[in-house]
Scaffold this motif. Sequence first.
Motif, mmCIF file in Angstrom:
data_model
loop_
_atom_site.group_PDB
_atom_site.id
_atom_site.type_symbol
_atom_site.label_atom_id
_atom_site.label_comp_id
_atom_site.label_asym_id
_atom_site.label_seq_id
_atom_site.Cartn_x
_atom_site.Cartn_y
_atom_site.Cartn_z
ATOM 1 N N ASP A 44 42.945 48.430 46.866
ATOM 2 C CA ASP A 44 43.072 49.605 47.225
ATOM 3 C C ASP A 44 42.256 49.805 48.597
ATOM 4 O OD1 ASP A 44 40.593 51.000 46.506
ATOM 5 O OD2 ASP A 44 41.342 51.062 44.394
ATOM 6 N N GLU A 74 45.676 56.379 40.593
ATOM 7 C CA GLU A 74 46.708 56.191 39.582
ATOM 8 C C GLU A 74 48.054 56.122 40.417
ATOM 9 O OE1 GLU A 74 45.753 55.206 36.479
ATOM 10 O OE2 GLU A 74 47.717 55.119 35.764
ATOM 11 N N LYS A 77 50.305 53.150 40.926
ATOM 12 C CA LYS A 77 51.117 52.432 39.809
ATOM 13 C C LYS A 77 52.453 53.028 39.729
ATOM 14 C CE LYS A 77 49.285 51.855 35.596
ATOM 15 N NZ LYS A 77 48.396 51.656 34.406
ATOM 16 N N GLY A 105 40.062 47.940 40.476
ATOM 17 C CA GLY A 105 40.119 48.379 39.093
ATOM 18 C C GLY A 105 41.338 48.129 38.391
ATOM 19 N N GLY A 106 41.442 48.869 37.419
ATOM 20 C CA GLY A 106 42.525 48.714 36.505
ATOM 21 C C GLY A 106 43.949 49.045 37.169
ATOM 22 N N VAL A 107 44.023 50.068 38.074
ATOM 23 C CA VAL A 107 45.164 50.214 38.919
ATOM 24 C C VAL A 107 45.547 48.832 39.667
ATOM 25 C CG1 VAL A 107 46.019 51.505 40.855
ATOM 26 C CG2 VAL A 107 44.870 52.566 38.963
ATOM 27 N N ASP A 110 46.934 46.403 37.388
ATOM 28 C CA ASP A 110 48.316 46.540 36.466
ATOM 29 C C ASP A 110 49.281 46.387 37.402
ATOM 30 O OD1 ASP A 110 46.680 47.045 34.147
ATOM 31 O OD2 ASP A 110 47.591 49.055 33.900
ATOM 32 N N THR A 130 36.599 45.159 39.981
ATOM 33 C CA THR A 130 35.333 45.967 40.563
ATOM 34 C C THR A 130 34.930 47.273 39.827
ATOM 35 O OG1 THR A 130 36.517 47.243 41.890
ATOM 36 C CG2 THR A 130 35.886 44.825 42.670
ATOM 37 N N THR A 131 35.403 47.415 38.743
ATOM 38 C CA THR A 131 35.172 48.693 37.958
ATOM 39 C C THR A 131 34.795 48.072 36.433
ATOM 40 O OG1 THR A 131 37.416 48.991 36.980
ATOM 41 C CG2 THR A 131 36.758 50.098 38.990
ATOM 42 N N LEU A 133 35.736 49.691 33.759
ATOM 43 C CA LEU A 133 36.720 49.934 32.874
ATOM 44 C C LEU A 133 37.639 48.646 32.833
ATOM 45 C CD1 LEU A 133 38.838 52.802 31.877
ATOM 46 C CD2 LEU A 133 40.180 50.958 32.899
ATOM 47 N N SER A 137 40.898 46.442 30.767
ATOM 48 C CA SER A 137 42.139 45.952 31.505
ATOM 49 C C SER A 137 42.363 44.323 31.576
ATOM 50 C CB SER A 137 42.503 46.736 32.505
ATOM 51 O OG SER A 137 41.467 46.462 33.565
ATOM 52 N N LYS A 142 48.464 42.831 29.499
ATOM 53 C CA LYS A 142 49.187 43.963 29.489
ATOM 54 C C LYS A 142 49.252 44.335 31.110
ATOM 55 C CE LYS A 142 49.552 46.586 25.304
ATOM 56 N NZ LYS A 142 49.446 47.674 24.453
ATOM 57 N N THR A 169 29.397 44.341 42.219
ATOM 58 C CA THR A 169 30.472 45.513 42.745
ATOM 59 C C THR A 169 30.285 46.677 41.912
ATOM 60 O OG1 THR A 169 32.289 44.764 41.515
ATOM 61 C CG2 THR A 169 32.018 43.678 43.866
ATOM 62 N N THR A 172 28.536 50.323 43.384
ATOM 63 C CA THR A 172 28.923 51.275 44.428
ATOM 64 C C THR A 172 30.024 52.179 43.609
ATOM 65 O OG1 THR A 172 30.764 49.562 45.163
ATOM 66 C CG2 THR A 172 28.848 49.786 46.480
#
Length: 356
Positions: A44, A74, A77, A105-107, A110, A130-131, A133, A137, A142, A169, A172
């Motif tokens: 992203d 988000e 997605k 990240g998760g976005v 996914d 890099t997150t 969360l 994930s 999934k 990472t 930041t």
Amino acid sequence: METVQIQAEKRSYPVIIGEGLRYQLGDVLQETAAGKSRFLLVVDEAVEALYRRETESQLARLLPVSTYVMPSGEGSKSVTELARLWEFAAEKEMDRKSVFVALGGGVAGDLTGFAAAGYMRGVDYIQLPTTLLAQDSSVGGKTGINLNAGKNLAGAFHPPLAVIYDIQTLHTLPDAEWRSGFAEMIKHAYLDGESFLQDLKARVQSVEDMKSPEVASWIRRSIEVKARIVEEDEREQGVRAFLNLGHTLGHALEKELGYGRITHGEGVAAGLWFALALSNDEGVGHWDLGKEKKWLESLGYPMDAPGELSAATLVESMKRDKKTSHGNIHYVLLEEPGKPRKAKVEEDTIRQLLDR
Ligand code: NAD
Ligand code: ZN
């Protein structure tokens, strides 16, 4: 460097956690890239500015790389973004032996995972999270995107080839993202048992404390907890539902307060505490609710968020989201750390407890 071997959907893959791993991708992924044709790196805009260059040059040591940049957040997605990504992959002549790589990240994870699941009836993919969360994930296989009618409504089970987690990472990340991701880690600790939970309680009393060098080992433990539950589920159907701990009220808060007003993790933290309160109410647990609340509050979680909405609104929202039968909502309660339990709780009980 810590490695956890994950078993999901009849596939086994490593999650490698360490400092500065993005500078070693060329070595770490050497075996994984053998026999493959090219990389499609997906990132992203925010993460691009921070980590694209070194990631690309490491991957390029192994195979040719094309990079697809998507908007942050988000909103990516989506069916639109998925279509763009697929067209880009075809333009860049990605074939069946190409490997998609999600950096973010998760976005990113996914979307990229789902795109990989469908491109040429399935190509492999790698996650470079890099997150915080992403500790959640990256386990369970999934993948998916959102539809107008709701979150994660189109998706596939498609485990990655490998997950390479460079925890440098994380530094930041804005505090809000630390807090959001950490809530899922706290959830895993409540599901695991006394030792992990006590460790977190003893060491983490503020967002700053989350950024401890110990975070690598907490991520590893958290991943192990989720992996154990996901693996158990393959034998004993329904155990996976335990991962919903805190999410029944959490989802309702996110939805009714409006996404953006409260992060996913903030909703989960408030929902976790409420699940403990409900466990006491149902005679299942003996939690010191004041103490639990004080800890979560010290980390900045909005424990009074449920009070901003009427109990009736929240219960209606839960009923649309979760399984219900005869005026009961299917809930995950917690007897004590490490002892979750599925229960059917009467709507009225939940409404009354929310009103208190
Ligand atoms: P995200 O990928 O959108 O990242 C959050 C924000 O942080 C973005 O704005 C991103 O640009 C920015 N960012 C990412 N890494 C950064 C860094 N190192 N430094 C600075 N900024 C950075 O969101 P997320 O919270 O990682 O993931 C949420 C998504 O994950 C949701 O869509 C959720 O449905 C999904 N999810 C999936 C699973 C699963 O099992 N597949 C599990 C949990 C959550
Ligand atoms: Zn969650």
